[in-house]
Design an enzyme around this catalytic site. Structure first.
Site, mmCIF file in Angstrom:
data_model
loop_
_atom_site.group_PDB
_atom_site.id
_atom_site.type_symbol
_atom_site.label_atom_id
_atom_site.label_comp_id
_atom_site.label_asym_id
_atom_site.label_seq_id
_atom_site.Cartn_x
_atom_site.Cartn_y
_atom_site.Cartn_z
ATOM 1 N N LEU A 12 6.984 8.421 -14.099
ATOM 2 C CA LEU A 12 7.663 7.193 -13.668
ATOM 3 C C LEU A 12 7.756 7.163 -12.143
ATOM 4 C CD1 LEU A 12 10.575 6.896 -16.250
ATOM 5 C CD2 LEU A 12 8.179 6.196 -16.442
ATOM 6 N N ALA A 13 7.261 6.081 -11.582
ATOM 7 C CA ALA A 13 7.276 5.974 -10.115
ATOM 8 C C ALA A 13 7.294 4.508 -9.684
ATOM 9 C CB ALA A 13 6.056 6.678 -9.535
ATOM 10 N N ARG A 19 15.943 3.930 -0.366
ATOM 11 C CA ARG A 19 16.692 4.828 0.514
ATOM 12 C C ARG A 19 15.803 5.644 1.451
ATOM 13 N NH1 ARG A 19 20.654 8.435 -2.430
ATOM 14 N NH2 ARG A 19 19.697 7.837 -4.398
ATOM 15 N N GLY A 82 14.664 -0.449 -15.723
ATOM 16 C CA GLY A 82 15.234 0.815 -16.178
ATOM 17 C C GLY A 82 14.171 1.782 -16.672
ATOM 18 N N GLY A 145 23.123 11.579 -14.640
ATOM 19 C CA GLY A 145 23.584 11.352 -16.001
ATOM 20 C C GLY A 145 24.056 12.675 -16.591
ATOM 21 N N ASN A 175 21.367 15.553 -16.611
ATOM 22 C CA ASN A 175 20.051 15.123 -17.068
ATOM 23 C C ASN A 175 19.093 15.105 -15.873
ATOM 24 O OD1 ASN A 175 17.880 13.886 -18.318
ATOM 25 N ND2 ASN A 175 18.770 11.818 -18.147
ATOM 26 N N ALA A 368 -10.162 33.472 31.499
ATOM 27 C CA ALA A 368 -8.985 32.599 31.539
ATOM 28 C C ALA A 368 -9.363 31.235 32.102
ATOM 29 C CB ALA A 368 -7.907 33.229 32.407
HETATM 30 C C1 UD1 Z 1 17.927 8.793 -14.029
HETATM 31 C C2 UD1 Z 1 18.598 9.064 -15.365
HETATM 32 C C3 UD1 Z 1 19.774 10.001 -15.151
HETATM 33 C C4 UD1 Z 1 19.305 11.267 -14.499
HETATM 34 C C5 UD1 Z 1 18.551 10.970 -13.208
HETATM 35 C C6 UD1 Z 1 17.888 12.220 -12.712
HETATM 36 C C7 UD1 Z 1 18.312 7.087 -16.735
HETATM 37 C C8 UD1 Z 1 18.929 5.840 -17.216
HETATM 38 N N1 UD1 Z 1 19.055 7.828 -15.928
HETATM 39 O O1 UD1 Z 1 18.867 8.112 -13.247
HETATM 40 O O2 UD1 Z 1 20.372 10.303 -16.386
HETATM 41 O O3 UD1 Z 1 20.389 12.116 -14.241
HETATM 42 O O4 UD1 Z 1 17.499 10.005 -13.446
HETATM 43 O O5 UD1 Z 1 17.289 11.975 -11.455
HETATM 44 O O6 UD1 Z 1 17.201 7.384 -17.081
HETATM 45 N N2 UD1 Z 1 11.831 4.179 -12.591
HETATM 46 C C9 UD1 Z 1 10.828 3.306 -12.952
HETATM 47 N N3 UD1 Z 1 11.158 2.089 -13.406
HETATM 48 C C10 UD1 Z 1 12.434 1.678 -13.558
HETATM 49 C C11 UD1 Z 1 13.467 2.562 -13.179
HETATM 50 C C12 UD1 Z 1 13.123 3.803 -12.715
HETATM 51 O O7 UD1 Z 1 9.646 3.644 -12.841
HETATM 52 O O8 UD1 Z 1 12.630 0.544 -13.992
HETATM 53 C C13 UD1 Z 1 11.480 5.512 -12.087
HETATM 54 C C14 UD1 Z 1 11.883 5.744 -10.650
HETATM 55 O O9 UD1 Z 1 10.828 5.431 -9.758
HETATM 56 C C15 UD1 Z 1 12.182 7.236 -10.645
HETATM 57 C C16 UD1 Z 1 12.668 7.501 -12.063
HETATM 58 O O10 UD1 Z 1 12.200 6.448 -12.853
HETATM 59 O O11 UD1 Z 1 11.030 8.001 -10.416
HETATM 60 C C17 UD1 Z 1 14.185 7.595 -12.148
HETATM 61 O O12 UD1 Z 1 14.737 6.367 -11.758
HETATM 62 P P1 UD1 Z 1 16.119 6.261 -10.983
HETATM 63 O O13 UD1 Z 1 16.397 4.850 -10.748
HETATM 64 O O14 UD1 Z 1 16.103 7.185 -9.832
HETATM 65 O O15 UD1 Z 1 17.115 6.808 -12.095
HETATM 66 P P2 UD1 Z 1 18.541 7.373 -11.862
HETATM 67 O O16 UD1 Z 1 19.480 6.248 -11.742
HETATM 68 O O17 UD1 Z 1 18.520 8.376 -10.778
#
Ligand code: UD1
Ligand code: MG
Length: 452
Positions: A12-13, A19, A82, A145, A175, A368
């Protein structure tokens, strides 16, 4: 260990990475000179995934080439609704796939292949959990989480910080976001995940509770906090870099390299160093460096794209740039810069020198202040210095030029033509001498001053 089922990695990216305050996609920011995502894909690759899918949103065109280099595919998540939604978006690409799925985060780069393997193996342990979640107990649990476990160690609940009660927030089992699930379970469970929560997002961890409602348990495996540390800001990037460096230094020492002040030596992801090499304080390695055995790298040297053979001596204050090939027992001393240059066995350039696009034969001595003038503002030209040649101090070798074997160049020369084997070349104004001139000059001037 051979695994009975194939697996797909989903990374997931798609997050905005706001930030980081950067025009560069977050997952391309480097750790040890290598993009975060490249670290992660490299670890995934060692396990031989059937499929590698990277979920990307804005800025995906920056990331696509790297994904392609690893034989991965990109799935686009237009709107970031999400983590659950992000994984659901891979459903079409994975239609018909019946293996396991590893969920990884592009901004959590240091996860080791061994941990990924542990996740897959745990998924197929005798108790056949529905979901394996990687957890850690960071010193400061921040907004992670939380994972609430039951008496038997299985997961009772996963709750986002925003949705958690004070008692749940007090739990330090966090998590990491990484999971292993069977493909057939993943998409069936995800279809039922809703977004009725504090963030209004589709939470991936909800699949654990949905599985539980069908009487299927999920389990945690724990990892060290550094391994699952995520990068959301430049400060966190620096922390992950520091952790990577800390571990790399320990490995160097374990492999027989002396680091006099480990905390001041910076490695790149691919630095290779032979045993009994001694590295003094404040040395920085850029990418693509190979150092042989018994080499001495003295303080404040900067080395990238260079090969250094056994028992050579580099620095203090040396700069080796890409294409520097330093032969056995050769010496590159203080304030010497070497670029795209082969320095033969035992050759020496001990002080204040620039060698670029050059070849220096065995045992040659570069005085040198020698400069290879390799550039005319348009093109670069080669300099060849034969074996055993001696270049006097403060000489400019205007390339293209060849100095024959065992030839000598007088100090202060500007050499524009080839010098034959065994010859002496002197190319500077000839010295003139006027006997008594200085004494007469002083006397005359002293008189003038007295009269004024
Ligand atoms: C998520 C977890 C949380 C955990 C934390 C660890 C969920 C709901 N929460 O929270 O429990 O402790 O990671 O770092 O899963 N991303 C997508 N698409 C989206 C949203 C996110 O690709 O729609 C990717 C982001 O780029 C990232 C990863 O998913 O690489 C995590 O997303 P982020 O928004 O950082 O989740 P957290 O709120 O940190
Ligand atoms: Mg996060």
């Amino acid at each position: 260990m051979t695994r009975s089922r194939e697996f797909a990695a989903i990374i997931l990216a798609a997050g905005q990475g706001t930030r980081m305050k950067s025009d560069k996609h977050k997952v391309l920011h480097p750790i040890a000179g290598r993009p975060m995502l490249d670290h992660l894909l490299g670890s995934v690759d060692t396990l031989g995934p059937a499929r590698t899918i990277v979920v990307l949103g804005s800025g995906r065109e920056q990331v696509e080439p790297l994904v392609g280099m690893h034989g991965g595919e990109v799935v686009v998540q237009e709107q970031q609704l999400g983590t659950g939604h992000a994984v659901r978006e891979t459903g079409a690409a994975l239609a018909g796939f019946t293996g396991d799925i590893l969920i990884l985060y592009g901004d959590t780069p240091l996860v080791e292949a061994a941990t990924m393997a542990r996740m897959l193996d745990r998924l197929h342990a005798d108790d056949q959990p529905a979901v394996v979640v990687v957890a850690s107990r960071p010193e400061n649990p921040l907004q992670y989480g939380r994972i609430i476990t039951g008496d038997d160690g299985t997961i009772a609940k996963m709750v986002e910080y925003k949705d958690a009660s004070p008692e749940e927030r007090a739990v330090n089992l966090c998590n990491s976001g990484l999971m292993a699930v069977r493909a057939e379970d993943m998409f069936a469970l995800l279809a039922r995940v809703g977004n009725d929560n504090a963030a209004g997002e589709y939470y991936l961890p909800d699949i654990v509770m949905l599985a539980a409602s069908e009487g299927r348990k999920s389990v945690v495996i724990e990892a060290e906090p550094w391994e699952v540390a995520g990068v959301n800001s430049r400060a966190e990037l620096a922390q992950v870099e520091a952790e990577w460096q800390r571990r790399r230094r320990l490995k160097a020492m374990a492999d027989g390299v002396t680091l006099i002040a480990p905390d001041t030596v910076w490695f790149a992801h691919d630095t290779k160093i032979g045993r009994d090499t001694v590295i003094e304080p404040n040395v920085v390695f850029g990418p693509r460096v190979t150092i042989g055995e018994g080499v001495s790298i003295r303080a404040f040297s900067h080395i990238e794209g260079a090969d250094v053979s056994a028992r050579a001596e580099i620095g203090p204050y040396a700069r080796l740039r890409p294409g520097a090939e330093i032969g056995e027992k050769a010496k590159v001393g203080n304030f010497v810069e070497v670029k795209k240059t082969k320095l033969g066995k035992g050759a020496k350039a001990n002080h204040l020198t620039y060698l670029g696009d050059a070849e220096v034969g065995e045992g040659a001595n570069i005085g040198a202040g020698t400069i290879t003038c390799n550039y005319d503002g348009f093109f670069k030209y080669p300099t060849r210095i034969g074996a055993g040649a001696f270049i006097g101090s403060n000489s400019a070798l205007v390339a293209p030029v060849t100095i024959g074997d065992n030839a000598m160049v007088g100090a202060g020369s500007v050499v524009t033509r080839d010098v034959g084997e065994g010859a002496l070349a002197v190319a500077r104004g000839e010295q003139a001498e006027r006997p008594g001139w200085a004494a007469r000059f002083r006397a005359t001037m002293a008189e003038k001053k007295k009269a004024s």
